[in-house]
Design a protein around this motif. Structure first.
Motif, PDB file in Angstrom:
ATOM      1  N   TYR A 134      39.902  10.049  39.884  1.00 34.18           N
ATOM      2  CA  TYR A 134      39.361  11.310  39.377  1.00 34.18           C
ATOM      3  C   TYR A 134      39.293  12.368  40.480  1.00 34.18           C
ATOM      4  O   TYR A 134      39.749  13.497  40.300  1.00 34.18           O
ATOM      5  CB  TYR A 134      37.978  11.115  38.747  1.00 34.18           C
ATOM      6  CG  TYR A 134      37.438  12.416  38.205  1.00 34.18           C
ATOM      7  CD1 TYR A 134      37.757  12.814  36.918  1.00 34.18           C
ATOM      8  CD2 TYR A 134      36.669  13.274  38.993  1.00 34.18           C
ATOM      9  CE1 TYR A 134      37.299  14.023  36.413  1.00 34.18           C
ATOM     10  CE2 TYR A 134      36.214  14.484  38.499  1.00 34.18           C
ATOM     11  CZ  TYR A 134      36.537  14.853  37.210  1.00 34.18           C
ATOM     12  OH  TYR A 134      36.106  16.061  36.730  1.00 34.18           O
ATOM     13  N   PHE A 156      41.217  15.915  40.502  1.00 32.84           N
ATOM     14  CA  PHE A 156      40.465  17.169  40.516  1.00 32.84           C
ATOM     15  C   PHE A 156      40.833  18.014  41.730  1.00 32.84           C
ATOM     16  O   PHE A 156      41.036  19.222  41.609  1.00 32.84           O
ATOM     17  CB  PHE A 156      38.959  16.880  40.503  1.00 32.84           C
ATOM     18  CG  PHE A 156      38.140  18.132  40.587  1.00 32.84           C
ATOM     19  CD1 PHE A 156      38.017  18.963  39.483  1.00 32.84           C
ATOM     20  CD2 PHE A 156      37.531  18.498  41.772  1.00 32.84           C
ATOM     21  CE1 PHE A 156      37.277  20.130  39.556  1.00 32.84           C
ATOM     22  CE2 PHE A 156      36.787  19.662  41.851  1.00 32.84           C
ATOM     23  CZ  PHE A 156      36.665  20.477  40.742  1.00 32.84           C
ATOM     24  N   GLU A 169      38.639  21.608  36.410  1.00 29.15           N
ATOM     25  CA  GLU A 169      37.912  20.622  35.600  1.00 29.15           C
ATOM     26  C   GLU A 169      38.606  20.423  34.254  1.00 29.15           C
ATOM     27  O   GLU A 169      38.807  19.290  33.808  1.00 29.15           O
ATOM     28  CB  GLU A 169      36.467  21.075  35.386  1.00 29.15           C
ATOM     29  CG  GLU A 169      35.621  20.975  36.638  1.00 29.15           C
ATOM     30  CD  GLU A 169      34.264  21.654  36.503  1.00 29.15           C
ATOM     31  OE1 GLU A 169      34.066  22.467  35.558  1.00 29.15           O
ATOM     32  OE2 GLU A 169      33.404  21.382  37.366  1.00 29.15           O
ATOM     33  N   ASP A 170      38.972  21.536  33.604  1.00 23.34           N
ATOM     34  CA  ASP A 170      39.661  21.451  32.311  1.00 23.34           C
ATOM     35  C   ASP A 170      40.986  20.698  32.445  1.00 23.34           C
ATOM     36  O   ASP A 170      41.302  19.827  31.625  1.00 23.34           O
ATOM     37  CB  ASP A 170      39.928  22.840  31.737  1.00 23.34           C
ATOM     38  CG  ASP A 170      38.661  23.543  31.270  1.00 23.34           C
ATOM     39  OD1 ASP A 170      37.614  22.875  31.130  1.00 23.34           O
ATOM     40  OD2 ASP A 170      38.733  24.770  31.055  1.00 23.34           O
ATOM     41  N   THR A 175      41.921  18.559  34.772  1.00 25.56           N
ATOM     42  CA  THR A 175      41.674  17.146  35.087  1.00 25.56           C
ATOM     43  C   THR A 175      41.299  16.374  33.826  1.00 25.56           C
ATOM     44  O   THR A 175      41.825  15.284  33.577  1.00 25.56           O
ATOM     45  CB  THR A 175      40.563  17.016  36.146  1.00 25.56           C
ATOM     46  OG1 THR A 175      40.968  17.721  37.327  1.00 25.56           O
ATOM     47  CG2 THR A 175      40.302  15.564  36.500  1.00 25.56           C
ATOM     48  N   HIS A 176      40.418  16.943  33.013  1.00 28.43           N
ATOM     49  CA  HIS A 176      40.023  16.265  31.778  1.00 28.43           C
ATOM     50  C   HIS A 176      41.181  16.165  30.791  1.00 28.43           C
ATOM     51  O   HIS A 176      41.337  15.138  30.111  1.00 28.43           O
ATOM     52  CB  HIS A 176      38.812  16.955  31.161  1.00 28.43           C
ATOM     53  CG  HIS A 176      37.580  16.794  31.996  1.00 28.43           C
ATOM     54  ND1 HIS A 176      36.699  17.802  32.208  1.00 28.43           N
ATOM     55  CD2 HIS A 176      37.104  15.742  32.709  1.00 28.43           C
ATOM     56  CE1 HIS A 176      35.723  17.383  32.994  1.00 28.43           C
ATOM     57  NE2 HIS A 176      35.953  16.138  33.331  1.00 28.43           N
ATOM     58  N   ASP A 177      42.000  17.205  30.711  1.00 30.26           N
ATOM     59  CA  ASP A 177      43.183  17.149  29.839  1.00 30.26           C
ATOM     60  C   ASP A 177      44.129  16.036  30.273  1.00 30.26           C
ATOM     61  O   ASP A 177      44.673  15.302  29.436  1.00 30.26           O
ATOM     62  CB  ASP A 177      43.926  18.489  29.847  1.00 30.26           C
ATOM     63  CG  ASP A 177      43.189  19.596  29.117  1.00 30.26           C
ATOM     64  OD1 ASP A 177      42.173  19.315  28.437  1.00 30.26           O
ATOM     65  OD2 ASP A 177      43.623  20.763  29.248  1.00 30.26           O
ATOM     66  N   LEU A 227      43.362  13.302  32.002  1.00 32.37           N
ATOM     67  CA  LEU A 227      42.752  12.001  31.712  1.00 32.37           C
ATOM     68  C   LEU A 227      42.790  11.679  30.223  1.00 32.37           C
ATOM     69  O   LEU A 227      42.985  10.517  29.841  1.00 32.37           O
ATOM     70  CB  LEU A 227      41.328  11.945  32.244  1.00 32.37           C
ATOM     71  CG  LEU A 227      41.213  11.857  33.763  1.00 32.37           C
ATOM     72  CD1 LEU A 227      39.763  11.980  34.202  1.00 32.37           C
ATOM     73  CD2 LEU A 227      41.831  10.569  34.292  1.00 32.37           C
ATOM     74  N   ALA A 228      42.640  12.695  29.377  1.00 30.28           N
ATOM     75  CA  ALA A 228      42.710  12.459  27.932  1.00 30.28           C
ATOM     76  C   ALA A 228      44.111  12.039  27.490  1.00 30.28           C
ATOM     77  O   ALA A 228      44.274  11.222  26.580  1.00 30.28           O
ATOM     78  CB  ALA A 228      42.271  13.711  27.178  1.00 30.28           C
TER      79      ALA A 228
END
Length: 186
Positions: A36, A40, A54-55, A57-59, A61-62
């Motif tokens: 992570y 990031f 942040e957005d 990184t989350h995209d 990971l999703a």
């Protein structure tokens, strides 16, 4: 019998990626926790904004569980993950550009971007401003070689380029920075 968490923490990224691609959610969770911060950090360097990083990184990971099916163990997992991140950042930037252009029109978008660039130059320190002024391929190269401490050979592998191209790009970065410093001093 399933390996314990302690045993799995010692498992290679490549083995965890294979297990995760086979549906092992624990292996995926361990991979996500392990990488992570790396995701990031690179996302922040590529986007220049914490919230966007942040957005992104989350995209990533999703989408990663589905993307893991394309991971080939002939490369290091981190090399593959850097490539996924670069691709996701490029796709996000293209989509944002298309939305801005459609919403505001080409002339207004150009004017707005120029004003934002001027505001950013005043708000950020010299190096950050200089990095944003670099062409995308040079910025990506710097993010990997200096930001992530990859060798030129490793960066070349991540980007699918020759080591000579990476060396040339780094010399271009130095030239751009010298030119910017000369212009500001003059």
């Amino acid at each position: 019998m399933r390996p314990t968490i302690t045993m799995r923490m010692k498992t290679s990224d490549e083995a965890l990626a294979q297990a995760a691609s086979d549906g092992d959610s624990e292996a995926f969770g361990l991979l996500a926790r392990r990488h992570y911060d790396r995701l990031f950090r690179l996302s922040w360097r590529l986007t220049g904004h914490k919230a966007d990083a942040e957005d992104l990184t989350h995209d990533i990971l999703a989408a990663l569980p589905a993307k893991l099916r394309s991971f080939r163990s002939d490369a290091r997992f981190t090399t593959w993950l850097y490539r996924v991140t670069l691709n996701a950042a490029t796709d996000r930037a293209r989509k944002a550009q298309r939305r801005r252009a459609a919403r505001e029109g080409w002339g207004q978008d150009y004017t707005r971007r120029a004003a934002e660039a001027a505001d950013a130059a005043q708000a950020q320190d010299w190096l950050t401003t200089a990095m944003r002024a670099l062409p995308a391929e040079l910025r990506e190269t710097v993010a990997l070689t200096l930001g992530e401490d990859l060798t030129q050979a490793q960066a070349a592998e991540v980007m699918g380029l020759s080591e000579g191209t990476i060396a040339w790009r780094m010399s271009e970065v130095k030239r751009h920075l010298r030119e910017m410093a000369t212009e500001e001093a003059g």
